[in-house]
Design a protein around this motif. Structure first.
Motif, PDB file in Angstrom:
ATOM      1  N   GLU A 128      60.702-158.504 -66.230  1.00 61.38           N
ATOM      2  CA  GLU A 128      61.150-157.510 -67.194  1.00 61.38           C
ATOM      3  C   GLU A 128      62.674-157.427 -67.167  1.00 61.38           C
ATOM      4  N   ALA A 129      63.295-157.343 -68.356  1.00 62.73           N
ATOM      5  CA  ALA A 129      64.753-157.420 -68.465  1.00 62.73           C
ATOM      6  C   ALA A 129      65.467-156.383 -67.601  1.00 62.73           C
ATOM      7  N   ARG A 130      64.990-155.146 -67.608  1.00 55.62           N
ATOM      8  CA  ARG A 130      65.695-154.105 -66.860  1.00 55.62           C
ATOM      9  C   ARG A 130      65.618-154.303 -65.344  1.00 55.62           C
ATOM     10  N   HIS A 131      64.703-155.121 -64.895  1.00 55.56           N
ATOM     11  CA  HIS A 131      64.532-155.284 -63.454  1.00 55.56           C
ATOM     12  C   HIS A 131      65.654-156.107 -62.814  1.00 55.56           C
ATOM     13  N   ILE A 132      66.432-156.838 -63.620  1.00 55.38           N
ATOM     14  CA  ILE A 132      67.575-157.564 -63.057  1.00 55.38           C
ATOM     15  C   ILE A 132      68.888-156.882 -63.443  1.00 55.38           C
ATOM     16  N   ALA A 133      68.789-155.646 -63.938  1.00 54.71           N
ATOM     17  CA  ALA A 133      69.977-154.852 -64.273  1.00 54.71           C
ATOM     18  C   ALA A 133      70.117-153.747 -63.226  1.00 54.71           C
ATOM     19  N   VAL A 134      71.118-153.852 -62.385  1.00 57.68           N
ATOM     20  CA  VAL A 134      71.330-152.909 -61.284  1.00 57.68           C
ATOM     21  C   VAL A 134      72.234-151.782 -61.776  1.00 57.68           C
ATOM     22  N   SER A 135      71.756-150.551 -61.715  1.00 58.36           N
ATOM     23  CA  SER A 135      72.506-149.406 -62.221  1.00 58.36           C
ATOM     24  C   SER A 135      73.819-149.228 -61.467  1.00 58.36           C
ATOM     25  N   LEU A 136      74.931-149.271 -62.201  1.00 60.28           N
ATOM     26  CA  LEU A 136      76.236-149.071 -61.581  1.00 60.28           C
ATOM     27  C   LEU A 136      76.451-147.611 -61.191  1.00 60.28           C
ATOM     28  N   TYR A 196      65.791-166.242 -51.656  1.00 56.35           N
ATOM     29  CA  TYR A 196      67.235-166.089 -51.825  1.00 56.35           C
ATOM     30  C   TYR A 196      67.547-165.068 -52.913  1.00 56.35           C
ATOM     31  N   HIS A 197      66.853-165.147 -54.037  1.00 60.20           N
ATOM     32  CA  HIS A 197      67.121-164.204 -55.125  1.00 60.20           C
ATOM     33  C   HIS A 197      66.830-162.761 -54.693  1.00 60.20           C
ATOM     34  N   LEU A 198      65.756-162.557 -53.958  1.00 62.57           N
ATOM     35  CA  LEU A 198      65.460-161.201 -53.486  1.00 62.57           C
ATOM     36  C   LEU A 198      66.536-160.724 -52.511  1.00 62.57           C
ATOM     37  N   TYR A 199      67.014-161.632 -51.685  1.00 62.76           N
ATOM     38  CA  TYR A 199      68.084-161.278 -50.741  1.00 62.76           C
ATOM     39  C   TYR A 199      69.378-160.946 -51.492  1.00 62.76           C
ATOM     40  N   ALA A 200      69.682-161.711 -52.530  1.00 63.71           N
ATOM     41  CA  ALA A 200      70.961-161.553 -53.229  1.00 63.71           C
ATOM     42  C   ALA A 200      70.979-160.370 -54.184  1.00 63.71           C
ATOM     43  N   LEU A 201      69.812-159.922 -54.651  1.00 66.02           N
ATOM     44  CA  LEU A 201      69.782-158.727 -55.499  1.00 66.02           C
ATOM     45  C   LEU A 201      70.315-157.541 -54.690  1.00 66.02           C
ATOM     46  N   PRO A 202      71.318-156.822 -55.198  1.00 66.07           N
ATOM     47  CA  PRO A 202      71.981-155.827 -54.359  1.00 66.07           C
ATOM     48  C   PRO A 202      71.360-154.433 -54.353  1.00 66.07           C
ATOM     49  N   ALA A 203      70.150-154.271 -54.871  1.00 70.61           N
ATOM     50  CA  ALA A 203      69.510-152.950 -54.861  1.00 70.61           C
ATOM     51  C   ALA A 203      68.036-153.112 -54.504  1.00 70.61           C
ATOM     52  N   MET A 204      67.557-152.305 -53.548  1.00 69.04           N
ATOM     53  CA  MET A 204      66.172-152.419 -53.103  1.00 69.04           C
ATOM     54  C   MET A 204      65.187-152.146 -54.229  1.00 69.04           C
ATOM     55  N   ALA A 205      65.489-151.192 -55.100  1.00 71.06           N
ATOM     56  CA  ALA A 205      64.576-150.896 -56.206  1.00 71.06           C
ATOM     57  C   ALA A 205      64.392-152.113 -57.100  1.00 71.06           C
ATOM     58  N   ASN A 206      65.476-152.832 -57.371  1.00 68.23           N
ATOM     59  CA  ASN A 206      65.379-154.038 -58.200  1.00 68.23           C
ATOM     60  C   ASN A 206      64.631-155.150 -57.474  1.00 68.23           C
ATOM     61  N   ARG A 207      64.828-155.264 -56.172  1.00 64.76           N
ATOM     62  CA  ARG A 207      64.087-156.278 -55.410  1.00 64.76           C
ATOM     63  C   ARG A 207      62.589-156.029 -55.508  1.00 64.76           C
ATOM     64  N   LEU A 208      62.186-154.791 -55.331  1.00 63.05           N
ATOM     65  CA  LEU A 208      60.759-154.469 -55.384  1.00 63.05           C
ATOM     66  C   LEU A 208      60.185-154.724 -56.775  1.00 63.05           C
ATOM     67  N   ARG A 209      60.936-154.373 -57.793  1.00 59.31           N
ATOM     68  CA  ARG A 209      60.447-154.590 -59.158  1.00 59.31           C
ATOM     69  C   ARG A 209      60.314-156.077 -59.476  1.00 59.31           C
ATOM     70  N   VAL A 210      61.310-156.871 -59.068  1.00 62.51           N
ATOM     71  CA  VAL A 210      61.235-158.320 -59.313  1.00 62.51           C
ATOM     72  C   VAL A 210      60.085-158.939 -58.530  1.00 62.51           C
ATOM     73  N   ALA A 211      59.938-158.559 -57.265  1.00 63.08           N
ATOM     74  CA  ALA A 211      58.833-159.085 -56.461  1.00 63.08           C
ATOM     75  C   ALA A 211      57.484-158.707 -57.067  1.00 63.08           C
ATOM     76  N   THR A 212      57.379-157.496 -57.605  1.00 66.44           N
ATOM     77  CA  THR A 212      56.137-157.068 -58.247  1.00 66.44           C
ATOM     78  C   THR A 212      55.882-157.870 -59.514  1.00 66.44           C
ATOM     79  N   ASP A 213      56.938-158.163 -60.283  1.00 66.06           N
ATOM     80  CA  ASP A 213      56.775-159.008 -61.470  1.00 66.06           C
ATOM     81  C   ASP A 213      56.201-160.368 -61.090  1.00 66.06           C
ATOM     82  N   TRP A 214      56.716-160.949 -60.016  1.00 64.42           N
ATOM     83  CA  TRP A 214      56.198-162.253 -59.576  1.00 64.42           C
ATOM     84  C   TRP A 214      54.733-162.136 -59.138  1.00 64.42           C
TER      85      TRP A 214
END
Length: 454
Positions: free
Chosen positions: A59-67, A399-417
């Motif tokens: 999902e598009a918003r899952h790789i957008a980290v809130s500033l 690597y991508h999960l490690y490099a994502l700088p927010a835990m919420a985004n990591r969990l969302r991306v992992a759930t998408d997979w």
């Protein structure tokens, strides 16, 4: 904010800007510095996963980290910096289109960090600005997905006449330019994704789609070295992708692409990933550049301009780790990994200018590169060790999960997979992006500089 508090203005909320501000957040108290971030969006885009947005896997918003959530002390100014008065210590900000009528304001600075990033390189090729689509923003990724599905839907409905068959061939042909990460991952992942949803169409299968990947370079994925590049090339060709090296685009219109070898390809889809160039802001600063990137010293400061630093894709940062003895260091490549670590170095050196810590030159050995080729296929080179197949896929996703700088985004991306593995693939077409908004200049915000991207 106490009057007289030094104001640090960071231009650009990509990897370098984000990590610089995160360091400053942690090391400087509120009374030591006012933090200001100028960026056209309110998020950091984790761009390496854009191909998976284009295929609907993520999902598009899952790789957008809130500033705002990640950097609560920073005042966020939504807009593009279109100029800088280095003598008066101000930057000119043109508001982002989504924030309403365009406004021009000025921000004062005591410390200025220029990390505006890069845009897709176009070159001066007729028709590219009007008809090519990039893959550098969320707008472009979402548009490409819907555009491809629309072309396949339309192809499936074409009548069985000479004209209908000609239009069908156009709609079922995809030309991608650039055999680096963007072009190669897009073609490989999209081709594999369409195989999983081909039952959507009555008369069209994924094997009917003609994929053409072109690049002037002699290899695919040259960043990974010749061996892994050759493996990726063989995999693409085994899947039926027509890879043409040593060739580029001479011109394009709404129904054809002409290659530099004279070949004319009938197509409705031209995907442009022919490298990047520094933000147009850099060219207007009147400062020395190297191949379009701002020249900086090893500590990321700009020579001759006090309290000015730059890094990331817009700066030619000396790669001290790659330099030979007594040789002039080459610039670091424009990768997310370097931008992230340069951001941390920026934060440290800017803080040092305020008496907190010690400035040091930037030096970082590349940890390795990864490329996801769809399905179970990937190529990776962590710490110089070449990997392929399912093991490389695991390393790539880790690597991508490690490099994502927010835990919420990591969990969302992992759930998408996870959902992708256990649920039927997503095949809906939303049509939420207008074609004109997905053009290179519009999607990447370069119109505010008065010239097209490239």
């Amino acid at each position: 904010m106490v009057e007289g508090t030094p104001r640090i203005v960071v231009v650009g909320g990509g990897f370098a800007g984000f990590y610089a501000l995160r360091y400053l957040h942690r090391r400087l108290a509120a009374e030591q510095a006012e933090l200001v971030l100028v960026n056209p969006t309110d998020y950091l885009l984790y761009s390496p996963l854009l191909p998976e947005v284009a295929t609907g896997v993520i999902e598009a918003r899952h790789i957008a980290v809130s500033l705002r959530r990640a950097l609560p002390r920073a005042r966020l100014v939504l807009g593009h910096v279109t100029g800088a008065d280095l003598a008066a210590r101000t930057v000119t900000v043109t508001s982002a289109p989504a924030s309403g009528p365009t406004e021009v304001t000025r921000e004062r600075w005591d410390r200025l960090v220029l990390v505006p990033g890069s845009i897709t390189r176009q070159f001066d090729i007729p028709g590219v600005a009007e008809h090519a689509r990039g893959l550098k923003t969320l707008v472009e990724a979402v548009y490409l997905r819907d555009h491809l599905m629309h072309q396949l839907d339309a192809a499936d409905a074409e009548p069985d006449t000479d004209e209908g068959r000609a239009r069908r061939r156009e709609r079922l042909t995809v030309v991608a330019v650039g055999a680096g990460y963007t072009g190669t991952e897009f073609v490989a992942q999209t081709q594999r994704w369409l195989r999983t949803i081909e039952r959507r169409w009555n008369r069209t299968g994924a094997g009917d789609i003609r994929w053409i990947l072109v690049d002037l370079a002699p290899t695919v994925l040259p960043e990974l070295g010749p061996d892994l590049g050759l493996l990726a090339l063989d995999l693409l060709r085994d899947r039926g992708v027509d890879v043409r090296l040593g060739v580029s685009v001479a011109s394009a219109d709404d129904r054809t692409v002409t290659l530099t070898d004279g070949t004319v390809v009938a197509t409705r889809t031209l995907v442009w990933g022919a490298g990047v160039t520094a933000s147009p802001l850099v060219a207007g600063l009147g400062l020395p550049t190297s191949k379009g990137r701002l020249q900086v010293d090893a500590d990321l400061s700009v020579p001759g301009v006090p309290n000015l630093w730059a890094a990331g894709d817009a700066a030619a940062v000396p790669d001290l780790a790659a330099a030979l003895p007594a040789a002039t260091p080459p610039p670091t490549p424009p990768t997310a990994q370097h931008a992230q670590r340069q951001g941390t170095a920026l934060g440290r050196n800017v803080a040092a200018s305020l008496g907190v810590g010690t400035a040091r030159p930037y030096r970082h050995r590349d940890l390795g590169l990864v490329a996801d080729l769809g399905g179970r296929d990937a190529v990776a080179k962590p710490l110089g060790v070449p990997l392929t197949g399912p093991l490389a896929k695991v390393v790539t996703r880790a690597y991508h999960l490690y490099a994502l700088p927010a835990m919420a985004n990591r969990l969302r991306v992992a759930t998408d997979w996870l959902w992708q593995a256990v649920l039927p693939p997503e095949s809906t077409q939303l049509d939420v992006v207008r074609p004109e908004d997905a053009r290179l200049a519009a999607a990447q915000g370069t119109r505010v500089y008065g010239s097209p991207a490239g």
